[in-house]
Design an enzyme around this catalytic site. Structure first.
Site, PDB file in Angstrom:
ATOM      1  N   LEU A   1      19.068  48.156 -17.101  1.00 49.74           N
ATOM      2  CA  LEU A   1      19.838  47.264 -16.238  1.00 49.74           C
ATOM      3  C   LEU A   1      21.228  47.145 -16.856  1.00 49.74           C
ATOM      4  CD1 LEU A   1      19.627  45.464 -13.716  1.00 49.74           C
ATOM      5  CD2 LEU A   1      18.791  43.622 -15.181  1.00 49.74           C
ATOM      6  N   ASP A   2      22.269  47.312 -16.046  1.00 52.43           N
ATOM      7  CA  ASP A   2      23.642  47.306 -16.557  1.00 52.43           C
ATOM      8  C   ASP A   2      23.926  46.073 -17.406  1.00 52.43           C
ATOM      9  OD1 ASP A   2      24.198  49.674 -15.300  1.00 52.43           O
ATOM     10  OD2 ASP A   2      25.221  48.774 -13.584  1.00 52.43           O
ATOM     11  N   PRO A   3      24.772  46.192 -18.426  1.00 50.78           N
ATOM     12  CA  PRO A   3      25.095  45.047 -19.287  1.00 50.78           C
ATOM     13  C   PRO A   3      25.584  43.826 -18.515  1.00 50.78           C
ATOM     14  CG  PRO A   3      25.926  47.057 -20.266  1.00 50.78           C
ATOM     15  CD  PRO A   3      25.421  47.434 -18.908  1.00 50.78           C
TER      16      PRO A   3
ATOM     17  N   ARG B   1      25.880  50.171  -7.483  1.00 49.58           N
ATOM     18  CA  ARG B   1      27.348  50.134  -7.477  1.00 49.58           C
ATOM     19  C   ARG B   1      27.911  51.240  -6.590  1.00 49.58           C
ATOM     20  NH1 ARG B   1      29.426  51.030 -13.327  1.00 49.58           N
ATOM     21  NH2 ARG B   1      27.634  49.774 -13.892  1.00 49.58           N
TER      22      ARG B   1
END
Length: 306
Positions: A39-41, A177
């Protein structure tokens, strides 16, 4: 003490998935730990972390995901999210909820995505985000992903930079995104993902998550209570209860045969089954295709867990 199970962790924004795994490893003292999907930061939400023997079943866990994504229109960035450089900021005048819902129809089902340069996909041994940090952009091949559901949940009608909340149910490997970026391109105004919340990962839901703080609360639940058993996480796979003799054979990596009539439902060749003894998951096995054994199943262990 060995801990075997999955923690359904609520990842906060600002931490990498690797950071979360490291924190869990430190708190639990369990060396074998691993998450089920990055999961993206900057994102928050569901991040299942497997401990002990549960790290062996990551590849067998359901891997579809659900997200709530905030998308801001009228602006494009180099990373397709809020952390990149602004490439265009002309505003999005005149778009409305109807326009968005119409374009969202084209994202349902199988779609092709070009992975962003901020992804962890490797190009000649280097991760794309490493190349991006060095100012290098390379050509990426499109990847096919599946969008089960995509819907507009809310629309904020700002005159210059309107925004929306999307619900997305997608296959593993989907770049949310990129969906936001591509939607902005279709609408002709540009867009970027301004926030991301993962609400589900396989069988793990947001409402059942635990915070990192709860792992260290003295008066909190004990770790055995917090851990999701491996069998529950793999509940979609049919279960076969074994006797002691069959359990011993499977534990040694040997195949077993079982009469067809003792199982509740018919199995097919190559189907996965959970093998349990007294309620304890001991292995995952595949049904072997043998036309000469119409009255029996031959089960070959593919992952022994004892």
């Amino acid at each position: 003490m060995s801990m075997d199970g999955i923690l359904n962790v609520l990842k906060p924004p600002g931490m990498t998935s690797h950071d979360v795994v490291g924190y869990v490893r430190k708190v639990t003292g369990q060396k074998k730990t691993g998450h089920t999907g990055t999961l993206d930061p900057g994102a928050a939400g569901v991040l299942p972390v497997c401990l002990g023997k549960a790290t062996k079943i990551i590849q067998f866990l359901p891997d579809d995901k659900c997200y709530r994504a905030e998308i801001t229109f009228g602006k494009s960035t180099s990373t397709q999210d809020s952390f990149g450089d602004v490439l265009k900021s002309d505003g999005a005048y005149g778009i409305n909820a109807t326009d968005i819902e119409q374009e969202l129809k084209s994202f349902k089902g199988w779609i092709n995505q070009i992975p962003p340069m901020t992804s962890a996909i490797k190009h000649h041994g280097k991760k794309l985000y490493e190349l991006a940090r060095a100012g290098i952009e390379v050509e990426r091949k499109p990847r096919t992903v599946y969008i089960h559901e995509i819907a507009l949940m809310n629309f904020n009608d700002d005159k210059i930079f309107p925004s929306a909340i999307l619900h997305i149910h997608c296959s593993a490997g989907t770049y949310v995104r990129t969906i936001c970026h591509d939607l902005g391109e279709k609408l002709g105004c540009g867009a970027y993902m301004s926030f991301l919340l993962r609400t589900r990962a396989g069988v793990f839901a947001l409402e059942d998550t635990i915070t990192l703080e709860q792992l260290t609360e003295p008066s909190g639940l004990d770790m055995e209570t917090l851990l999701v058993p491996m069998g529950r996480a793999l509940a979609y796979i049919p279960v076969v209860d074994l006797d002691n003799r069959s359990a011993r054979a499977i534990s040694c990596g040997n195949s077993i045969t079982l009469p067809v009539h003792i199982l509740a439902s018919r199995l097919v060749a190559k189907q996965l089954v959970r093998l349990e003894r007294a309620g304890v998951l001991i292995a995952l096995a595949a049904v072997k295709d043998d036309p000469n054994m119409s009255e029996h199943y031959m089960l070959q262990p593919v992952k022994v867990l004892v």
